[in-house]
Motif scaffolding. Structure first.
Motif, PDB file in Angstrom:
ATOM      1  N   GLY A  29       1.503 -15.074  -9.361  1.00  0.00           N
ATOM      2  CA  GLY A  29       0.507 -15.088  -8.392  1.00  0.00           C
ATOM      3  C   GLY A  29      -0.317 -13.624  -8.609  1.00  0.00           C
ATOM      4  O   GLY A  29       0.186 -12.768  -8.921  1.00  0.00           O
ATOM      5  N   VAL A  30      -1.528 -13.488  -7.797  1.00  0.00           N
ATOM      6  CA  VAL A  30      -1.984 -12.206  -7.686  1.00  0.00           C
ATOM      7  C   VAL A  30      -2.682 -11.852  -6.189  1.00  0.00           C
ATOM      8  O   VAL A  30      -2.957 -12.766  -5.463  1.00  0.00           O
ATOM      9  N   PHE A  31      -2.801 -10.458  -6.056  1.00  0.00           N
ATOM     10  CA  PHE A  31      -3.316 -10.108  -4.955  1.00  0.00           C
ATOM     11  C   PHE A  31      -4.101  -8.834  -5.348  1.00  0.00           C
ATOM     12  O   PHE A  31      -3.814  -8.350  -6.357  1.00  0.00           O
ATOM     13  N   PHE A  32      -5.023  -8.309  -4.418  1.00  0.00           N
ATOM     14  CA  PHE A  32      -6.142  -7.301  -4.972  1.00  0.00           C
ATOM     15  C   PHE A  32      -6.607  -6.537  -3.680  1.00  0.00           C
ATOM     16  O   PHE A  32      -6.667  -7.055  -2.557  1.00  0.00           O
ATOM     17  N   ALA A  33      -7.185  -5.429  -4.046  1.00  0.00           N
ATOM     18  CA  ALA A  33      -8.176  -4.736  -2.984  1.00  0.00           C
ATOM     19  C   ALA A  33      -9.476  -4.404  -3.932  1.00  0.00           C
ATOM     20  O   ALA A  33      -9.322  -3.718  -5.140  1.00  0.00           O
ATOM     21  N   THR A  34     -10.548  -4.375  -2.988  1.00  0.00           N
ATOM     22  CA  THR A  34     -11.768  -4.245  -3.634  1.00  0.00           C
ATOM     23  C   THR A  34     -12.485  -3.202  -2.662  1.00  0.00           C
ATOM     24  O   THR A  34     -12.247  -3.525  -1.507  1.00  0.00           O
ATOM     25  N   GLY A  35     -13.555  -2.706  -3.375  1.00  0.00           N
ATOM     26  CA  GLY A  35     -14.125  -1.648  -2.446  1.00  0.00           C
ATOM     27  C   GLY A  35     -14.990  -2.395  -1.435  1.00  0.00           C
ATOM     28  O   GLY A  35     -15.137  -1.825  -0.165  1.00  0.00           O
ATOM     29  N   THR A  36     -15.947  -3.199  -1.889  1.00  0.00           N
ATOM     30  CA  THR A  36     -16.958  -3.712  -1.202  1.00  0.00           C
ATOM     31  C   THR A  36     -17.028  -5.062  -1.177  1.00  0.00           C
ATOM     32  O   THR A  36     -16.786  -5.802  -2.400  1.00  0.00           O
ATOM     33  N   GLN A  37     -17.639  -5.778  -0.162  1.00  0.00           N
ATOM     34  CA  GLN A  37     -18.155  -7.395  -0.552  1.00  0.00           C
ATOM     35  C   GLN A  37     -19.027  -7.343  -1.817  1.00  0.00           C
ATOM     36  O   GLN A  37     -19.932  -6.493  -1.713  1.00  0.00           O
ATOM     37  N   GLY A  38     -19.012  -8.204  -2.515  1.00  0.00           N
ATOM     38  CA  GLY A  38     -19.697  -8.225  -3.716  1.00  0.00           C
ATOM     39  C   GLY A  38     -19.185  -7.300  -4.846  1.00  0.00           C
ATOM     40  O   GLY A  38     -20.046  -7.244  -5.848  1.00  0.00           O
ATOM     41  N   GLY A  39     -18.133  -6.855  -4.396  1.00  0.00           N
ATOM     42  CA  GLY A  39     -17.521  -5.807  -5.592  1.00  0.00           C
ATOM     43  C   GLY A  39     -16.712  -6.411  -6.609  1.00  0.00           C
ATOM     44  O   GLY A  39     -16.368  -5.723  -7.369  1.00  0.00           O
ATOM     45  N   GLY A  40     -16.648  -7.690  -6.613  1.00  0.00           N
ATOM     46  CA  GLY A  40     -15.894  -8.185  -7.733  1.00  0.00           C
ATOM     47  C   GLY A  40     -14.480  -8.845  -7.229  1.00  0.00           C
ATOM     48  O   GLY A  40     -13.797  -9.108  -8.372  1.00  0.00           O
ATOM     49  N   GLN A  41     -14.349  -9.128  -6.079  1.00  0.00           N
ATOM     50  CA  GLN A  41     -12.828  -9.437  -5.727  1.00  0.00           C
ATOM     51  C   GLN A  41     -12.195 -10.776  -6.343  1.00  0.00           C
ATOM     52  O   GLN A  41     -11.368 -10.893  -7.112  1.00  0.00           O
ATOM     53  N   GLU A  42     -13.290 -11.828  -6.584  1.00  0.00           N
ATOM     54  CA  GLU A  42     -12.600 -13.271  -7.252  1.00  0.00           C
ATOM     55  C   GLU A  42     -12.881 -12.925  -8.675  1.00  0.00           C
ATOM     56  O   GLU A  42     -11.989 -13.494  -9.261  1.00  0.00           O
TER      57      GLU A  42
END
Length: 204
Positions: A112-125
């Protein structure tokens, strides 16, 4: 024999490391499961990390080598987003797993995966989606969290990371935002859910 879960991550500012620790709490709540947190090797020199104001490494999490992945019954990979994909440090680590690919050592293992992104719309999905290619070439079984966390996944009155792909957080453009209670709750749930699936698969 206990089901062995590895949580393998890269973190620049500490957000992914914090999610990893929360995921471990969830996985630890499942009986007969042994959970270890690992970090992948850093590729940037210390002076560059200093200029980036990167967080100190969490030395209690040992650095993993590719061959050690084969010891696990299931693996959760965590990483920050870089332009809609996983950070180069995690990709560099995956690039060292060619021997495991050749021998099929990871085939059939849940991941599985988990993640951190700078901003909404920053490419999390897109970060999660493109990471699946790494798992696919190894023949690993992608275990998304889906909507198993319940109603909290549909709340719209606060900013929160995470999705059916896995737990996530938004770090803010300057990295100053900390994971929220809702994001940490999803991380703990993912750990518990993934550990349960890995345990069932090991018993087959």
């Amino acid at each position: 024999m206990a089901t062995k879960i590895y949580i393998v991550y890269y973190s620049t500012y500490g957000h992914v490391a914090t999610l990893a620790e929360e995921i471990k709490k969830g996985a630890d709540s499942v009986a007969d499961v042994e959970v270890t947190i690992w970090r992948v090797p850093e590729t940037l020199p210390q002076d560059v990390l200093g200029k980036m104001h990167a967080a100190p490494k969490r030395e209690e999490h040992p650095v993993i080598t590719a061959r050690q992945l084969a010891e696990a019954d299931g693996i959760l990979f965590g990483f920050p987003t870089r332009f809609g994909m996983m950070a180069a440090q995690m990709k560099a680590f995956f690039d060292t797993t060619g021997g495991l690919w050749q021998s099929g050592a990871l085939a059939g293992k849940p991941a599985g995966v988990f993640f951190a992104t700078g901003t909404q719309g920053g490419g999390q999905e897109t970060t999660a989606l493109t990471a699946v290619t790494q798992l696919t070439h190894h023949g690993m079984l992608f275990v998304p969290v889906g909507c198993t966390h319940g109603a909290g996944m549909f709340v719209m009155d606060e900013v929160k990371g995470g999705s059916p792909y896995g737990a996530g957080t938004f770090a803010g453009a300057d990295g100053s935002r900390l994971p929220s209670d809702a994001e940490l709750a999803l991380a703990a749930h993912q750990g518990k859910y993934f550990a349960g699936i890995a345990k069932k698969l090991k018993a087959v």
